[in-house]
Design an enzyme around this catalytic site. Structure first.
Site, mmCIF file in Angstrom:
data_model
loop_
_atom_site.group_PDB
_atom_site.id
_atom_site.type_symbol
_atom_site.label_atom_id
_atom_site.label_comp_id
_atom_site.label_asym_id
_atom_site.label_seq_id
_atom_site.Cartn_x
_atom_site.Cartn_y
_atom_site.Cartn_z
ATOM 1 N N HIS A 75 6.867 21.316 -21.022
ATOM 2 C CA HIS A 75 8.163 20.912 -20.450
ATOM 3 C C HIS A 75 8.902 19.984 -21.415
ATOM 4 C CE1 HIS A 75 7.263 22.374 -16.302
ATOM 5 N NE2 HIS A 75 6.028 22.130 -16.658
ATOM 6 N N ASN A 77 8.306 23.475 -9.798
ATOM 7 C CA ASN A 77 8.811 24.533 -10.675
ATOM 8 C C ASN A 77 9.784 25.406 -9.893
ATOM 9 O OD1 ASN A 77 7.366 23.985 -13.086
ATOM 10 N ND2 ASN A 77 5.564 25.053 -12.313
ATOM 11 N N TYR A 103 -0.513 12.956 -15.235
ATOM 12 C CA TYR A 103 0.869 12.578 -15.573
ATOM 13 C C TYR A 103 0.974 11.124 -16.015
ATOM 14 C CZ TYR A 103 2.390 17.119 -14.077
ATOM 15 O OH TYR A 103 2.558 18.460 -14.000
HETATM 16 C C1 HEM Z 1 -3.521 20.679 -13.445
HETATM 17 C C2 HEM Z 1 -2.430 21.282 -13.852
HETATM 18 C C3 HEM Z 1 -1.360 20.586 -14.632
HETATM 19 C C4 HEM Z 1 -1.459 19.676 -15.628
HETATM 20 C C5 HEM Z 1 -2.740 19.139 -16.246
HETATM 21 C C6 HEM Z 1 -0.118 19.311 -16.024
HETATM 22 C C7 HEM Z 1 0.197 18.419 -17.017
HETATM 23 C C8 HEM Z 1 1.466 18.047 -17.379
HETATM 24 C C9 HEM Z 1 1.788 17.101 -18.405
HETATM 25 C C10 HEM Z 1 0.761 16.350 -19.259
HETATM 26 C C11 HEM Z 1 3.126 17.001 -18.479
HETATM 27 C C12 HEM Z 1 3.933 16.100 -19.411
HETATM 28 C C13 HEM Z 1 4.187 14.807 -18.701
HETATM 29 C C14 HEM Z 1 4.877 13.791 -19.557
HETATM 30 O O1 HEM Z 1 4.591 13.696 -20.751
HETATM 31 O O2 HEM Z 1 5.729 13.046 -19.011
HETATM 32 C C15 HEM Z 1 3.671 17.881 -17.483
HETATM 33 C C16 HEM Z 1 4.995 18.028 -17.215
HETATM 34 C C17 HEM Z 1 5.471 18.741 -16.126
HETATM 35 N N1 HEM Z 1 4.741 19.497 -15.234
HETATM 36 FE FE1 HEM Z 1 2.783 19.758 -15.249
HETATM 37 N N2 HEM Z 1 0.780 20.018 -15.265
HETATM 38 C C18 HEM Z 1 0.054 20.805 -14.399
HETATM 39 C C19 HEM Z 1 0.548 21.663 -13.470
HETATM 40 C C20 HEM Z 1 1.861 21.718 -13.079
HETATM 41 C C21 HEM Z 1 2.352 22.417 -11.924
HETATM 42 C C22 HEM Z 1 1.496 23.238 -10.950
HETATM 43 C C23 HEM Z 1 3.684 22.173 -11.864
HETATM 44 C C24 HEM Z 1 4.663 22.626 -10.830
HETATM 45 C C25 HEM Z 1 4.364 22.673 -9.540
HETATM 46 C C26 HEM Z 1 4.038 21.328 -12.986
HETATM 47 C C27 HEM Z 1 5.302 20.852 -13.262
HETATM 48 C C28 HEM Z 1 5.606 20.025 -14.314
HETATM 49 C C29 HEM Z 1 6.945 19.579 -14.614
HETATM 50 C C30 HEM Z 1 8.213 19.915 -13.843
HETATM 51 C C31 HEM Z 1 6.855 18.776 -15.746
HETATM 52 C C32 HEM Z 1 8.008 18.092 -16.462
HETATM 53 C C33 HEM Z 1 8.245 16.732 -15.864
HETATM 54 C C34 HEM Z 1 9.421 16.080 -16.523
HETATM 55 O O3 HEM Z 1 10.526 16.639 -16.422
HETATM 56 O O4 HEM Z 1 9.243 15.017 -17.136
HETATM 57 N N3 HEM Z 1 2.911 21.075 -13.699
HETATM 58 N N4 HEM Z 1 2.631 18.515 -16.839
#
Ligand code: HEM
Length: 503
Positions: free
Chosen positions: A56, A128, A338
């Site tokens: 992302h 999402n 996160y």
């Molecule tokens: C266990 C599964 C998941 C892991 C380990 C994970 C991990 C991460 C990480 C490390 C980031 C970056 C955060 C940052 O640096 O600020 C991120 C961003 C994001 N993730 Fe996940 N994620 C997972 C599953 C999901 C799922 C299922 C969704 C949606 C339902 C999702 C939606 C997002 C979104 C929208 C962002 C961007 C947030 C922003 O705009 O700063 N992720 N994720």
């Protein structure tokens, strides 16, 4: 900071005499170390890039409000969800696989992270534009990202890696179908729905618990791009989603989404025909109808991209009383990751950055740390409990107890006899109109074209297990032998399919 004076200063406010010509020993001589303003300027420049989000990385944001228009107090006591409450919020939309410089109009899922600045603290809903996800065990998540991001040898994105990984994990099937469908390239962030995906929980003022899912249906209508339209758009505008969002707000065409919830009682969950906490499964709307909650509107652009969009930080761990988690294994993993990522990306005090700061007072006893920018609680007690009666825990917001049982083990959800990885994808195929089916088949065939044949067979068999017609049509489109697909499809065993299609 006063920028009106229009006079250049250094980082501590002293006047700077010269900003274009370095201090040199003679007109053709070397630069002097003594040009301290030059040293400061270069040193700051060297450190301007912070780590990008692991996924992302490319995103855009806007401020707005959420107004709760319906009474759902029977399910939750969260103040943000009480009828008549209006709450400020910030949303960051993103693509997932591309880096910070990637084009917006790529085939990918879109992230939507919403920070509600509620009167009970911040609530982050990090979702999402799809109702389910590829995976259901946190272990697989780093691997998904390695499969969809760049190949370690070539440094290029690789359809082979994508499809190899996806087809080895049958739970990805529904999401793969969604991504290959017309919804795989939204025309803009405004023209897509937003989903919390996981099962969360609500509890009301009587401490009764309900399971829930969040949906935000776009009031702009769904609009998507074909591969050809997206290709043409990217050739002239890599920032099409960001531009669309920004300009629509400048024009006063504020995008809106209607928020709905699906509710499942604890009793219904116990008797559900599949795992209601499995993020790869949908709750059918006929069985769990959408119940309207309110309207989310975006109406203000950020003043500064880096300060507000790049430094925004969301975590599903941030909930408020009345909203809780669930036994969803995937959600449990996200509760850790996160904050961990943000402590690395922005530092331990990332919640003091204005876009992340709650509107309510914070009394958490956390002290010190890099870049502490508030008063660090001055002389207030640093420990708890203390005899001054400061900042006592609030037992009245404790959520109801949850019964859990079972032996500790690394369970495989595929061993659960109710598990069917292909039902949701098949259901989706059956509701698609013919033009959408054609797009799905065409998009998939193009996307998978360069991939090894055994992997194509794996996908064809998955499609066939989901729906006979889906399987036959994808087989034809990929130029495969239908007899071989039928042979591989029998018996219905994913393990045998994998064995038969390994390199
Ligand atoms: C266990 C599964 C998941 C892991 C380990 C994970 C991990 C991460 C990480 C490390 C980031 C970056 C955060 C940052 O640096 O600020 C991120 C961003 C994001 N993730 Fe996940 N994620 C997972 C599953 C999901 C799922 C299922 C969704 C949606 C339902 C999702 C939606 C997002 C979104 C929208 C962002 C961007 C947030 C922003 O705009 O700063 N992720 N994720």
């Amino acid at each position: 900071m006063d920028t009106k004076a229009k006079k250049l200063t250094n980082e501590v406010g002293a006047p700077v005499a010269e900003n274009e010509h370095s201090l040199t020993a003679g007109p053709r001589g070397p630069v002097m170390m003594q040009d301290v303003w030059l040293m400061e300027k270069l040193a700051h420049f060297d450190r301007e890039v912070i780590p990008e989000r692991r996924m992302h990385a490319k995103g855009w944001g806007a401020y707005g409000t959420f107004e709760c228009t319906e009474d759902i107090s029977a399910f939750t006591k969260a103040k943000v969800l009480q009828k008549g409450t209006k709450t400020d919020l910030f949303v960051r939309f993103s693509t997932v696989a591309g880096e910070r410089g990637a084009a917006d109009a790529e085939r990918d899922i879109r992230g939507v992270a919403i920070k509600f600045y509620t009167e009970e603290g911040n609530w982050d809903l990090v979702g999402n534009n799809t109702p389910t996800f590829f995976l259901r065990d946190v272990h697989n998540f780093p691997d998904l990202n390695r499969a969809v991001k760049r190949d370690p040898q070539t440094g290029m994105r690789s359809a082979q890696n994508n499809w190899d990984f996806w087809t080895l994990l049958p739970e990805t099937f529904h999401q793969t179908t969604v991504v290959m469908s017309d919804r795989g390239i939204p025309a803009s962030f405004r023209h897509m729905n937003l989903y919390g995906e996981h099962t969360f929980s609500f509890y009301n003022k009587d401490n009764e618990r309900f399971w829930c899912k969040f949906h935000f249906i776009t009031q702009q209508g769904i609009k998507n791009l074909t591969d050809e339209e997206a290709g043409a758009l990217i050739a002239k505008d890599r920032e099409s989603h960001g531009r669309d969002l920004y300009e629509s707000i400048v024009k006063g065409e504020y995008p809106r989404w209607t928020m709905y919830v699906q509710i499942m009682t604890e009793e219904q969950a116990r008797n559900h025909y599949e795992n209601p906490f499995d993020i790869t499964k949908i709750w059918r709307h006929k069985e769990f109808p959408l119940q309207k909650v309110g309207v989310l509107e975006l109406n203000r652009n950020p003043e500064n991209y880096f300060a507000e969009v790049e430094q925004s930080a969301f975590t599903p761990a941030h909930v408020v009383p009345g909203i809780g988690f669930s036994p969803d294994k995937f959600l449990q993993g996200r509760l850790f990751v996160y904050g961990d990522a943000q402590r690395y990306r922005l530092g331990i005090n990332y919640n003091q950055i204005p876009v992340n700061r709650p509107k309510v007072e914070v009394h958490d006893y956390h002290r010190d740390g890099l870049m502490r920018t508030d008063g660090n609680y001055g002389g207030a007690p640093a420990y708890s409990p203390n005899s001054m009666g400061d900042w006592a825990a609030q037992p009245d917001v404790m959520e109801p107890p949850l019964d859990l049982s079972g032996a500790m083990y690394a369970y495989d959800p595929q061993d659960d006899p109710t598990d069917d990885c292909f039902r949701a994808g098949g259901d989706l195929w059956r509701v698609l109109k013919e033009d959408k089916r054609e797009l799905l088949i065409g998009n998939t065939a193009r996307n998978i074209a360069s991939v090894m044949e055994n992997i194509k067979y794996r996908h064809a068999v998955h499609c066939y297990w989901a729906d006979e017609e889906y399987g036959i049509r994808i087989t034809e489109a990929m130029g495969l032998d239908l007899n071989r697909v039928l042979e591989l499809a029998e018996p219905h065993s994913h393990e045998k399919l994998i064995q038969a299609t390994l390199n």
